[in-house]
Design a protein around this motif. Structure first.
Motif, PDB file in Angstrom:
ATOM      1  N   ALA A 278       0.819  -1.211   0.000  1.00 42.82           N
ATOM      2  CA  ALA A 278       0.000   0.000   0.000  1.00 42.82           C
ATOM      3  C   ALA A 278       0.856   1.266   0.000  1.00 42.82           C
ATOM      4  O   ALA A 278       0.385   2.335  -0.408  1.00 42.82           O
ATOM      5  CB  ALA A 278      -0.926   0.013   1.214  1.00 42.82           C
ATOM      6  N   VAL A 279       2.124   1.162   0.431  1.00 38.80           N
ATOM      7  CA  VAL A 279       2.977   2.350   0.455  1.00 38.80           C
ATOM      8  C   VAL A 279       3.583   2.635  -0.916  1.00 38.80           C
ATOM      9  O   VAL A 279       4.070   3.749  -1.163  1.00 38.80           O
ATOM     10  CB  VAL A 279       4.121   2.215   1.488  1.00 38.80           C
ATOM     11  CG1 VAL A 279       3.577   1.816   2.846  1.00 38.80           C
ATOM     12  CG2 VAL A 279       5.188   1.213   1.037  1.00 38.80           C
ATOM     13  N   SER A 280       3.567   1.654  -1.830  1.00 41.36           N
ATOM     14  CA  SER A 280       4.343   1.775  -3.063  1.00 41.36           C
ATOM     15  C   SER A 280       3.785   2.830  -4.016  1.00 41.36           C
ATOM     16  O   SER A 280       4.534   3.695  -4.503  1.00 41.36           O
ATOM     17  CB  SER A 280       4.432   0.414  -3.770  1.00 41.36           C
ATOM     18  OG  SER A 280       3.145  -0.043  -4.182  1.00 41.36           O
ATOM     19  N   PHE A 281       2.496   2.774  -4.307  1.00 41.28           N
ATOM     20  CA  PHE A 281       1.955   3.720  -5.278  1.00 41.28           C
ATOM     21  C   PHE A 281       1.941   5.151  -4.757  1.00 41.28           C
ATOM     22  O   PHE A 281       2.300   6.076  -5.509  1.00 41.28           O
ATOM     23  CB  PHE A 281       0.557   3.300  -5.728  1.00 41.28           C
ATOM     24  CG  PHE A 281      -0.026   4.233  -6.755  1.00 41.28           C
ATOM     25  CD1 PHE A 281       0.554   4.344  -8.013  1.00 41.28           C
ATOM     26  CD2 PHE A 281      -1.138   5.005  -6.465  1.00 41.28           C
ATOM     27  CE1 PHE A 281       0.031   5.215  -8.965  1.00 41.28           C
ATOM     28  CE2 PHE A 281      -1.665   5.871  -7.404  1.00 41.28           C
ATOM     29  CZ  PHE A 281      -1.074   5.982  -8.657  1.00 41.28           C
ATOM     30  N   PRO A 282       1.547   5.403  -3.509  1.00 38.60           N
ATOM     31  CA  PRO A 282       1.634   6.788  -3.027  1.00 38.60           C
ATOM     32  C   PRO A 282       3.050   7.353  -3.096  1.00 38.60           C
ATOM     33  O   PRO A 282       3.236   8.524  -3.443  1.00 38.60           O
ATOM     34  CB  PRO A 282       1.144   6.687  -1.578  1.00 38.60           C
ATOM     35  CG  PRO A 282       0.237   5.504  -1.575  1.00 38.60           C
ATOM     36  CD  PRO A 282       0.859   4.536  -2.528  1.00 38.60           C
ATOM     37  N   LEU A 283       4.062   6.526  -2.787  1.00 39.59           N
ATOM     38  CA  LEU A 283       5.450   6.990  -2.897  1.00 39.59           C
ATOM     39  C   LEU A 283       5.807   7.295  -4.344  1.00 39.59           C
ATOM     40  O   LEU A 283       6.406   8.336  -4.655  1.00 39.59           O
ATOM     41  CB  LEU A 283       6.404   5.933  -2.345  1.00 39.59           C
ATOM     42  CG  LEU A 283       6.764   6.008  -0.865  1.00 39.59           C
ATOM     43  CD1 LEU A 283       7.707   4.869  -0.496  1.00 39.59           C
ATOM     44  CD2 LEU A 283       7.398   7.348  -0.521  1.00 39.59           C
ATOM     45  N   ALA A 284       5.449   6.380  -5.255  1.00 39.89           N
ATOM     46  CA  ALA A 284       5.753   6.589  -6.667  1.00 39.89           C
ATOM     47  C   ALA A 284       4.997   7.799  -7.218  1.00 39.89           C
ATOM     48  O   ALA A 284       5.546   8.576  -8.013  1.00 39.89           O
ATOM     49  CB  ALA A 284       5.402   5.334  -7.467  1.00 39.89           C
ATOM     50  N   ALA A 285       3.743   7.966  -6.802  1.00 37.99           N
ATOM     51  CA  ALA A 285       2.959   9.113  -7.271  1.00 37.99           C
ATOM     52  C   ALA A 285       3.554  10.423  -6.768  1.00 37.99           C
ATOM     53  O   ALA A 285       3.583  11.427  -7.493  1.00 37.99           O
ATOM     54  CB  ALA A 285       1.513   8.976  -6.805  1.00 37.99           C
ATOM     55  N   SER A 286       4.040  10.433  -5.529  1.00 41.83           N
ATOM     56  CA  SER A 286       4.689  11.621  -4.985  1.00 41.83           C
ATOM     57  C   SER A 286       5.973  11.922  -5.741  1.00 41.83           C
ATOM     58  O   SER A 286       6.302  13.097  -6.004  1.00 41.83           O
ATOM     59  CB  SER A 286       4.991  11.422  -3.497  1.00 41.83           C
ATOM     60  OG  SER A 286       3.800  11.221  -2.761  1.00 41.83           O
ATOM     61  N   THR A 287       6.708  10.877  -6.108  1.00 39.80           N
ATOM     62  CA  THR A 287       7.934  11.056  -6.886  1.00 39.80           C
ATOM     63  C   THR A 287       7.629  11.656  -8.257  1.00 39.80           C
ATOM     64  O   THR A 287       8.314  12.576  -8.715  1.00 39.80           O
ATOM     65  CB  THR A 287       8.661   9.705  -7.053  1.00 39.80           C
ATOM     66  OG1 THR A 287       8.952   9.168  -5.759  1.00 39.80           O
ATOM     67  CG2 THR A 287       9.943   9.871  -7.826  1.00 39.80           C
ATOM     68  N   ASN A 288       6.591  11.137  -8.906  1.00 32.83           N
ATOM     69  CA  ASN A 288       6.209  11.677 -10.211  1.00 32.83           C
ATOM     70  C   ASN A 288       5.786  13.138 -10.109  1.00 32.83           C
ATOM     71  O   ASN A 288       6.130  13.955 -10.969  1.00 32.83           O
ATOM     72  CB  ASN A 288       5.082  10.837 -10.806  1.00 32.83           C
ATOM     73  CG  ASN A 288       5.582   9.584 -11.484  1.00 32.83           C
ATOM     74  OD1 ASN A 288       6.308   9.640 -12.462  1.00 32.83           O
ATOM     75  ND2 ASN A 288       5.214   8.427 -10.948  1.00 32.83           N
ATOM     76  N   ALA A 289       5.052  13.467  -9.053  1.00 36.73           N
ATOM     77  CA  ALA A 289       4.652  14.857  -8.855  1.00 36.73           C
ATOM     78  C   ALA A 289       5.883  15.739  -8.649  1.00 36.73           C
ATOM     79  O   ALA A 289       5.972  16.847  -9.206  1.00 36.73           O
ATOM     80  CB  ALA A 289       3.709  14.963  -7.660  1.00 36.73           C
ATOM     81  N   ALA A 290       6.847  15.249  -7.856  1.00 36.02           N
ATOM     82  CA  ALA A 290       8.060  16.026  -7.597  1.00 36.02           C
ATOM     83  C   ALA A 290       8.870  16.241  -8.869  1.00 36.02           C
ATOM     84  O   ALA A 290       9.430  17.331  -9.098  1.00 36.02           O
ATOM     85  CB  ALA A 290       8.908  15.319  -6.536  1.00 36.02           C
ATOM     86  N   LEU A 291       8.951  15.217  -9.710  1.00 32.45           N
ATOM     87  CA  LEU A 291       9.690  15.336 -10.969  1.00 32.45           C
ATOM     88  C   LEU A 291       9.013  16.333 -11.909  1.00 32.45           C
ATOM     89  O   LEU A 291       9.679  17.150 -12.564  1.00 32.45           O
ATOM     90  CB  LEU A 291       9.808  13.968 -11.640  1.00 32.45           C
ATOM     91  CG  LEU A 291      10.764  12.982 -10.965  1.00 32.45           C
ATOM     92  CD1 LEU A 291      10.504  11.561 -11.458  1.00 32.45           C
ATOM     93  CD2 LEU A 291      12.218  13.381 -11.246  1.00 32.45           C
TER      94      LEU A 291
END
Length: 338
Positions: A278-291
């Protein structure tokens, strides 16, 4: 008002059939597909922004497609051999919300398929998008038709909303951004509108009710998704990073910082379960937003945040994948799914 349905684990002996296979497999494990796909898109963004090797995005991309095929086949076996377990899981006031994860996965893997076959990618996205709209309607109808308990207001309730916010993400790559712009606005508006009361109810439950069980602790990171995914969906829909988009991104960073502080000792206090995905997609989505934000502002601090989140999400998702594969190889999938 009807009362809430009992938990999925309360199947009677008469309902449990000996022929049921993989009855313990949770639909939430499709979250692994979401996380791996999000990581793939993140490394593509890192390639465009920082010149990272493009092949680094190929590995999680292939794993995402493989994970989806394996999960779809396994869950189909569960449905065919023991459909009562699927029905009970769907009727569960918490787990039922996670049936949005395979639909979100379909919309996300369309991004991976577009380079191989755009027509196939459009079909896959269309199935996921249509299913997600029906699912979101069904879940909102359930919420207002069945009496809910405060303890049931967990981060999993965000999933049907986040599923709608995910709808616009693939459309620019699919070449449908102009034709389906109205649908993008619809999904973004409904998703962000319902995210506000849901976030409030979940925060109230966290403040005034008993703490979440250990198995649900990783799901806290889902609370970041309305802001991080909302940011990416907003700029995909509007084509610009304006003040509202920036506010969504800043909110995502704040909520992420708070929740990472809560989850930093997760490995020490809670045994590994597949629910950790459950932590994986929110982390990846936050990374994409940051990029995406870093590409817009061209500031060293924004670049540093993007790189830190990229490293963090990569390490976490790789660790989750290795631990899951190791557990499956040792025959622990049933225990890890509990």
């Amino acid at each position: 008002m009807k009362t809430a349905v009992p938990p999925a684990t309360t199947l009677s002996a008469a309902q449990t059939v000996e022929t049921a296979r993989l009855a313990y497999l949770p639909v939430a494990l499709f979250g692994s597909v979401m996380g791996l796909t999000g990581l793939t898109v993140a490394w593509r963004g890192a390639h465009a922004l920082f010149g990272a090797p493009l092949w680094l995005s190929s590995v999680p991309g292939l794993l995402a497609l493989l994970a989806f095929v394996v999960m779809a086949g396994a869950y189909l076996i569960k449905a065919v051999t023991g459909f009562e377990h699927v029905r009970a899981e769907f009727q569960h006031p918490i787990a039922g919300n996670l049936f949005g994860t395979p639909l979100i996965s379909l919309m996300l893997i369309a991004i991976l398929l577009v380079d191989l076959d755009r027509d196939l990618a459009r079909v896959v996205w269309s199935v996921g998008a249509a299913g997600m709209m029906v699912f979101a309607w069904a879940m909102v109808s359930r919420w207002i038709s069945v009496r809910q308990k405060p303890a049931h207001a967990t981060p999993a309730w965000i999933v049907p909303v986040v599923g709608l916010i995910d709808l616009p993400l693939a459309l620019p790559a699919l070449g449908w951004a102009d034709e389906l712009h109205g649908l993008m606005v619809f999904a973004l508006a409904v998703g962000l509108f319902f995210a506000i009361p849901l976030f409030t109810m979940i925060m109230s439950r966290l403040l005034f009710e008993e703490p979440l069980p250990d198995a649900l602790q990783p799901s806290l990171l889902i609370l970041v998704a309305p802001f991080s995914v909302g940011f990416s969906a907003y700029i995909a829909t509007t084509g610009t990073v304006d003040g509202f988009a920036t506010a969504l991104y800043m909110l995502a960073l704040f909520v992420l910082a708070v929740l990472l502080g809560r989850l930093r000792n997760l490995a020490a206090c809670c045994p590994f379960r597949v629910s950790w995905w459950a932590v994986s997609f929110p982390l990846a989505a936050s990374t994409n937003a940051a990029l995406k934000y870093a590409a817009f502002v061209h500031h060293p601090v924004a670049n540093a945040i993007a790189l830190i989140l990229l490293a963090l999400s990569t390490v976490v998702i790789v660790a989750l994948a290795l631990r899951t594969v190791w557990g499956i190889a040792r025959g622990e999938l049933r225990a890890l799914s509990s």
